[in-house]
Design a protein around this motif. Structure first.
Motif, short mmCIF file in Angstrom:
data_model
loop_
_atom_site.label_atom_id
_atom_site.label_comp_id
_atom_site.label_asym_id
_atom_site.label_seq_id
_atom_site.Cartn_x
_atom_site.Cartn_y
_atom_site.Cartn_z
N SER A 55 0.82 -1.22 0.00
CA SER A 55 0.00 0.00 0.00
C SER A 55 0.86 1.27 0.00
O SER A 55 0.36 2.35 -0.29
CB SER A 55 -0.95 0.00 1.20
N MET A 56 2.13 1.12 0.32
CA MET A 56 3.03 2.27 0.35
C MET A 56 4.05 2.23 -0.79
O MET A 56 4.91 3.10 -0.88
CB MET A 56 3.74 2.31 1.69
N ALA A 57 3.97 1.24 -1.66
CA ALA A 57 4.97 1.05 -2.70
C ALA A 57 4.74 1.93 -3.94
O ALA A 57 5.57 1.94 -4.84
CB ALA A 57 5.00 -0.42 -3.14
N ASN A 58 3.62 2.65 -3.96
CA ASN A 58 3.31 3.52 -5.10
C ASN A 58 3.36 2.76 -6.42
O ASN A 58 3.91 3.25 -7.40
CB ASN A 58 4.22 4.75 -5.12
N ARG A 59 2.87 1.53 -6.39
CA ARG A 59 2.81 0.66 -7.58
C ARG A 59 4.20 0.34 -8.15
O ARG A 59 4.34 -0.01 -9.30
CB ARG A 59 1.91 1.27 -8.66
N SER A 100 -0.27 -8.82 -2.18
CA SER A 100 0.91 -8.31 -2.89
C SER A 100 0.70 -6.93 -3.49
O SER A 100 1.65 -6.29 -3.93
CB SER A 100 1.31 -9.28 -4.00
N LEU A 101 -0.55 -6.48 -3.54
CA LEU A 101 -0.89 -5.17 -4.11
C LEU A 101 -1.56 -4.30 -3.07
O LEU A 101 -1.90 -4.75 -1.99
CB LEU A 101 -1.82 -5.35 -5.32
N GLY A 102 -1.74 -3.05 -3.40
CA GLY A 102 -2.43 -2.13 -2.50
C GLY A 102 -3.44 -1.29 -3.25
O GLY A 102 -4.60 -1.66 -3.39
N PRO A 103 -3.00 -0.13 -3.78
CA PRO A 103 -3.96 0.81 -4.37
C PRO A 103 -4.67 0.28 -5.61
O PRO A 103 -5.71 0.82 -6.00
CB PRO A 103 -3.10 2.03 -4.71
N GLU A 104 -4.16 -0.77 -6.21
CA GLU A 104 -4.80 -1.34 -7.40
C GLU A 104 -6.21 -1.86 -7.10
O GLU A 104 -7.05 -1.94 -7.98
CB GLU A 104 -3.95 -2.49 -7.98
N THR A 109 -15.16 -2.57 -7.36
CA THR A 109 -16.23 -3.51 -7.05
C THR A 109 -15.73 -4.95 -7.16
O THR A 109 -14.75 -5.23 -7.86
CB THR A 109 -17.41 -3.33 -8.01
N ILE A 110 -16.44 -5.83 -6.46
CA ILE A 110 -16.07 -7.24 -6.50
C ILE A 110 -17.30 -8.10 -6.23
O ILE A 110 -18.17 -7.73 -5.43
CB ILE A 110 -14.93 -7.56 -5.50
N ALA A 111 -17.35 -9.23 -6.93
CA ALA A 111 -18.39 -10.24 -6.71
C ALA A 111 -17.69 -11.58 -6.56
O ALA A 111 -16.56 -11.75 -7.04
CB ALA A 111 -19.37 -10.27 -7.88
N PHE A 112 -18.35 -12.53 -5.92
CA PHE A 112 -17.71 -13.80 -5.61
C PHE A 112 -18.47 -14.99 -6.18
O PHE A 112 -19.68 -15.10 -6.01
CB PHE A 112 -17.59 -13.98 -4.09
N VAL A 113 -17.71 -15.87 -6.82
CA VAL A 113 -18.19 -17.19 -7.22
C VAL A 113 -17.27 -18.17 -6.52
O VAL A 113 -16.05 -18.14 -6.72
CB VAL A 113 -18.14 -17.39 -8.75
N SER A 114 -17.84 -19.01 -5.69
CA SER A 114 -17.03 -19.91 -4.87
C SER A 114 -17.41 -21.36 -5.12
O SER A 114 -18.46 -21.66 -5.66
CB SER A 114 -17.20 -19.57 -3.39
N TYR A 115 -16.49 -22.23 -4.69
CA TYR A 115 -16.79 -23.66 -4.76
C TYR A 115 -16.02 -24.36 -3.64
O TYR A 115 -14.97 -23.92 -3.20
CB TYR A 115 -16.46 -24.25 -6.13
N GLY A 116 -16.63 -25.44 -3.17
CA GLY A 116 -16.04 -26.22 -2.10
C GLY A 116 -17.05 -27.22 -1.57
O GLY A 116 -18.16 -27.34 -2.10
N ALA A 117 -16.66 -27.91 -0.52
CA ALA A 117 -17.52 -28.94 0.07
C ALA A 117 -18.87 -28.36 0.49
O ALA A 117 -19.90 -29.01 0.33
CB ALA A 117 -16.83 -29.60 1.25
N VAL A 131 -11.48 -7.78 1.64
CA VAL A 131 -11.61 -6.72 0.63
C VAL A 131 -12.13 -5.42 1.23
O VAL A 131 -11.85 -4.34 0.67
CB VAL A 131 -12.46 -7.17 -0.59
N ALA A 132 -12.82 -5.48 2.36
CA ALA A 132 -13.25 -4.25 3.02
C ALA A 132 -12.05 -3.40 3.42
O ALA A 132 -12.14 -2.16 3.43
CB ALA A 132 -14.10 -4.59 4.25
N ASN A 133 -10.93 -4.03 3.72
CA ASN A 133 -9.71 -3.30 4.07
C ASN A 133 -9.23 -2.42 2.92
O ASN A 133 -8.56 -1.41 3.14
CB ASN A 133 -8.61 -4.28 4.47
N PHE A 134 -9.56 -2.79 1.69
CA PHE A 134 -9.18 -2.02 0.50
C PHE A 134 -10.29 -1.06 0.06
O PHE A 134 -10.21 -0.50 -1.02
CB PHE A 134 -8.84 -2.97 -0.66
#
Length: 183
Positions: A55-59, A100-104, A109-117, A131-134
């Motif tokens: 978040s401090m790497a300025n990309r 590994s990224l910050g400001p990117e 927006t984000i939506a989720f498609v998940s899979y598992g047991a 993602v709320a942290n970003f």
């Protein structure tokens, strides 16, 4: 508008490729955005070890792989994250890619498609906190695929309701992303 479909598993014989293709095929029928699959496996990201916080790497990153990942994520206005659930949580490689990224990520927006047991719902609940942290804005719609009943040796054998779920998810994501861009 560009939406990245993040294929978040890097495992051999992963199920995520089937899911990504299914999402991509429905995204192609969704108006208002261009969609691109971002296959995490193709980026070969190293573990986050940099002394500089992303978040401090300025990309500006230490690794050419992370720099390439940064450019791919930065080019997107929103995301569909395809996430498996590993041991009741988020997959390590995908968590590392996000960390590994910050400001990117910020404000997108984000939506989720998940899979598992159990459909991957526990991983998504953890992702919503991460993602709320970003300051990302997540759509409430979710598609949660059942590993033991909707996948077989022939591919995906999805419940009939999944068609409506993916359409609602993609429509909500495009609408929300448009509203944010207009603001």
């Amino acid at each position: 508008m560009k939406i990245g479909i993040i294929l978040g598993s890097v495992r051999d014989s992963r199920k995520g490729e089937l899911v990504a293709e299914w999402v991509r095929s429905h995204a192609a029928q969704t108006g208002g955005a261009d969609f691109e699959v971002l296959d995490l496996r193709e980026f070969h990201l190293p573990l986050l070890t940099s002394a500089t916080l992303p978040s401090m790497a300025n990309r500006t990153y230490d690794s050419p792989e992370v720099t390439r990942w940064s450019a791919a994520v930065d080019a997107c206005d929103g995301f569909v994250m395809i996430t498996p659930e590993y041991n009741h949580g988020v997959p390590g490689a995908l968590k590392n890619a996000v960390d590994s990224l910050g400001p990117e990520w910020t404000g997108k927006t984000i939506a989720f498609v998940s899979y598992g047991a159990d459909g991957g719902v526990r991983a998504v609940e953890q992702w919503r906190q991460i993602v709320a942290n970003f300051h990302m804005i997540d759509v409430r719609h979710q598609v949660a695929l059942q590993l033991f009943t909707e996948f077989d040796q022939h591919g995906l054998q999805l419940q009939d309701r999944r068609e409506g779920e993916i359409k609602a998810l993609l429509d909500a994501l495009v609408t929300l992303t448009n509203r944010l861009q207009a603001a």
